[in-house]
Motif scaffolding. Structure first.
Motif, mmCIF file in Angstrom:
data_model
loop_
_atom_site.group_PDB
_atom_site.id
_atom_site.type_symbol
_atom_site.label_atom_id
_atom_site.label_comp_id
_atom_site.label_asym_id
_atom_site.label_seq_id
_atom_site.Cartn_x
_atom_site.Cartn_y
_atom_site.Cartn_z
ATOM 1 N N ASP A 141 20.981 4.566 33.047
ATOM 2 C CA ASP A 141 21.365 5.108 34.355
ATOM 3 C C ASP A 141 22.429 4.212 34.991
ATOM 4 O O ASP A 141 23.433 4.700 35.530
ATOM 5 N N ILE A 142 22.232 2.907 34.904
ATOM 6 C CA ILE A 142 23.213 1.955 35.438
ATOM 7 C C ILE A 142 24.515 2.034 34.640
ATOM 8 O O ILE A 142 25.612 2.076 35.203
ATOM 9 N N GLU A 180 22.438 -7.065 35.780
ATOM 10 C CA GLU A 180 22.102 -8.452 35.474
ATOM 11 C C GLU A 180 20.614 -8.735 35.668
ATOM 12 O O GLU A 180 20.009 -9.494 34.901
ATOM 13 N N LEU A 181 20.020 -8.145 36.687
ATOM 14 C CA LEU A 181 18.618 -8.424 37.013
ATOM 15 C C LEU A 181 17.628 -7.573 36.220
ATOM 16 O O LEU A 181 16.430 -7.856 36.216
ATOM 17 N N LEU A 182 18.131 -6.551 35.558
ATOM 18 C CA LEU A 182 17.240 -5.623 34.853
ATOM 19 C C LEU A 182 16.483 -6.315 33.726
ATOM 20 O O LEU A 182 17.062 -7.003 32.899
ATOM 21 N N ARG A 183 15.171 -6.126 33.706
ATOM 22 C CA ARG A 183 14.311 -6.631 32.642
ATOM 23 C C ARG A 183 13.260 -5.576 32.326
ATOM 24 O O ARG A 183 12.843 -4.823 33.197
ATOM 25 N N MET A 184 12.836 -5.547 31.090
ATOM 26 C CA MET A 184 11.759 -4.637 30.711
ATOM 27 C C MET A 184 10.431 -5.275 31.097
ATOM 28 O O MET A 184 10.143 -6.423 30.737
ATOM 29 N N ASP A 185 9.611 -4.544 31.841
ATOM 30 C CA ASP A 185 8.322 -5.066 32.279
ATOM 31 C C ASP A 185 7.348 -5.154 31.109
ATOM 32 O O ASP A 185 7.451 -4.418 30.128
ATOM 33 N N GLU A 186 6.381 -6.049 31.240
ATOM 34 C CA GLU A 186 5.382 -6.229 30.186
ATOM 35 C C GLU A 186 4.591 -4.950 29.927
ATOM 36 O O GLU A 186 4.198 -4.669 28.797
ATOM 37 N N ILE A 187 4.338 -4.192 30.984
ATOM 38 C CA ILE A 187 3.511 -2.989 30.846
ATOM 39 C C ILE A 187 4.349 -1.727 30.689
ATOM 40 O O ILE A 187 3.829 -0.620 30.714
ATOM 41 N N LEU A 230 30.204 -0.660 42.435
ATOM 42 C CA LEU A 230 30.239 -1.364 41.151
ATOM 43 C C LEU A 230 29.567 -2.732 41.246
ATOM 44 O O LEU A 230 28.899 -3.166 40.302
ATOM 45 N N GLN A 231 29.726 -3.394 42.369
ATOM 46 C CA GLN A 231 29.083 -4.696 42.562
ATOM 47 C C GLN A 231 27.563 -4.550 42.581
ATOM 48 O O GLN A 231 26.840 -5.369 42.003
ATOM 49 N N VAL A 232 27.094 -3.494 43.237
ATOM 50 C CA VAL A 232 25.652 -3.236 43.282
ATOM 51 C C VAL A 232 25.125 -2.945 41.880
ATOM 52 O O VAL A 232 24.079 -3.466 41.466
ATOM 53 N N LEU A 233 25.856 -2.124 41.140
ATOM 54 C CA LEU A 233 25.446 -1.781 39.779
ATOM 55 C C LEU A 233 25.445 -3.011 38.873
ATOM 56 O O LEU A 233 24.550 -3.176 38.036
ATOM 57 N N SER A 268 28.219 3.278 36.138
ATOM 58 C CA SER A 268 29.374 2.384 36.085
ATOM 59 C C SER A 268 30.534 3.040 35.332
ATOM 60 O O SER A 268 31.699 2.924 35.729
ATOM 61 N N HIS A 269 30.200 3.752 34.270
ATOM 62 C CA HIS A 269 31.231 4.455 33.495
ATOM 63 C C HIS A 269 31.916 5.525 34.350
ATOM 64 O O HIS A 269 33.146 5.683 34.309
ATOM 65 N N GLN A 270 31.126 6.249 35.125
ATOM 66 C CA GLN A 270 31.674 7.301 35.981
ATOM 67 C C GLN A 270 32.593 6.735 37.060
ATOM 68 O O GLN A 270 33.507 7.418 37.529
ATOM 69 N N LEU A 271 32.353 5.488 37.435
ATOM 70 C CA LEU A 271 33.190 4.850 38.455
ATOM 71 C C LEU A 271 34.396 4.148 37.837
ATOM 72 O O LEU A 271 35.135 3.448 38.525
#
Length: 228
Positions: free
Chosen positions: A113-114, A94-101, A86-89, A118-121
């Motif tokens: 997916d994340i 938090e770090l997830l961002r949509m790339d410009e391309i 859960l800590q990894v997720l 997390s829901h499954q855990l």
């Protein structure tokens, strides 16, 4: 119910005393029959979802609660392992961002997916946090749509799935999907290669034409000489 509350086979104390023994089924009461029925139903449901490798883990169990606990540890790990996952997720979230391309659909797949893991855990993200994550992770080309959504009076009641649907439609309608530079480079190289090949073909055609003309003039000159 049978998975949440462990089932115990009915027991009885022998007439002469001593340790409890299994109670003959003929002497079960209604509650004991009911508990046994639910345990069997739960076991049947679990077994129907098993593959061969999973079945090896629980083939010697007959109690639904025990079976479930074994599978839970096998798939989710102990509480320590679960907390670590859960800590990894959470860090990935938090770090997830949509790339410009990147197209929005690809970003959605990575985000969900994340969220689903997390829901499954056992630690689901709230709709509010998912929406907030989406709106704060988009590149500048979505700025006008993000502003319009957030200023909508019904925004707080909109589900994440609806936000995702509107952003997908907006991207498609506006043609906002960026073309990766590598792809553009590939297209440029391909075009250059085609132009080079066309140029080489043209040079070969010209060379062949010149050879034929030389051959023609040579034969004509021979003809004039023989007539003289």
């Amino acid at each position: 119910m049978a998975v949440e509350d462990s089932y115990t086979s009915p027991m009885m104390t022998p007439t002469g005393g001593g340790e409890d023994v299994l109670k003959p089924k003929a002497q079960w009461n209604a509650q004991e029959f009911e508990s046994s029925k639910w345990n069997k139903k739960a076991m049947h449901t679990i077994l129907c979802a098993m593959d061969e490798n999973q079945y090896k883990l629980i083939q010697n169990t007959r109690i639904a609660k025990e079976t479930w606990d074994i599978l839970e540890v096998a798939h989710e790990g102990t509480e320590v392992v679960k907390d670590s996952k859960l800590q990894v997720l959470e860090t990935q979230f938090e770090l997830l961002r949509m790339d410009e391309i990147e197209c929005f659909n690809d970003f959605e797949v990575r985000l969900m997916d994340i969220v689903n893991q997390s829901h499954q855990l056992g630690d689901p993200y709230s709709d509010r946090r998912i929406k907030q994550k989406i709106m704060r992770s988009l590149p500048d080309r979505f700025e006008s749509k993000v502003t319009a959504l957030e200023e909508n009076s019904s925004y707080k009641d909109i589900k994440p799935s609806e936000v995702i649907g509107r952003l997908l439609a907006y991207e498609s309608r506006k043609g906002l999907t960026s073309t990766p530079p590598k792809k553009q480079k590939g297209i440029a190289l391909k075009a250059s290669k085609v132009e080079k090949e066309e140029s080489e073909d043209s040079d070969e055609d010209m060379t062949l034409l010149i050879r034929r003309l030389k051959k023609f003039y040579k034969s004509e000159n021979k003809g004039f000489g023989s007539k003289g």
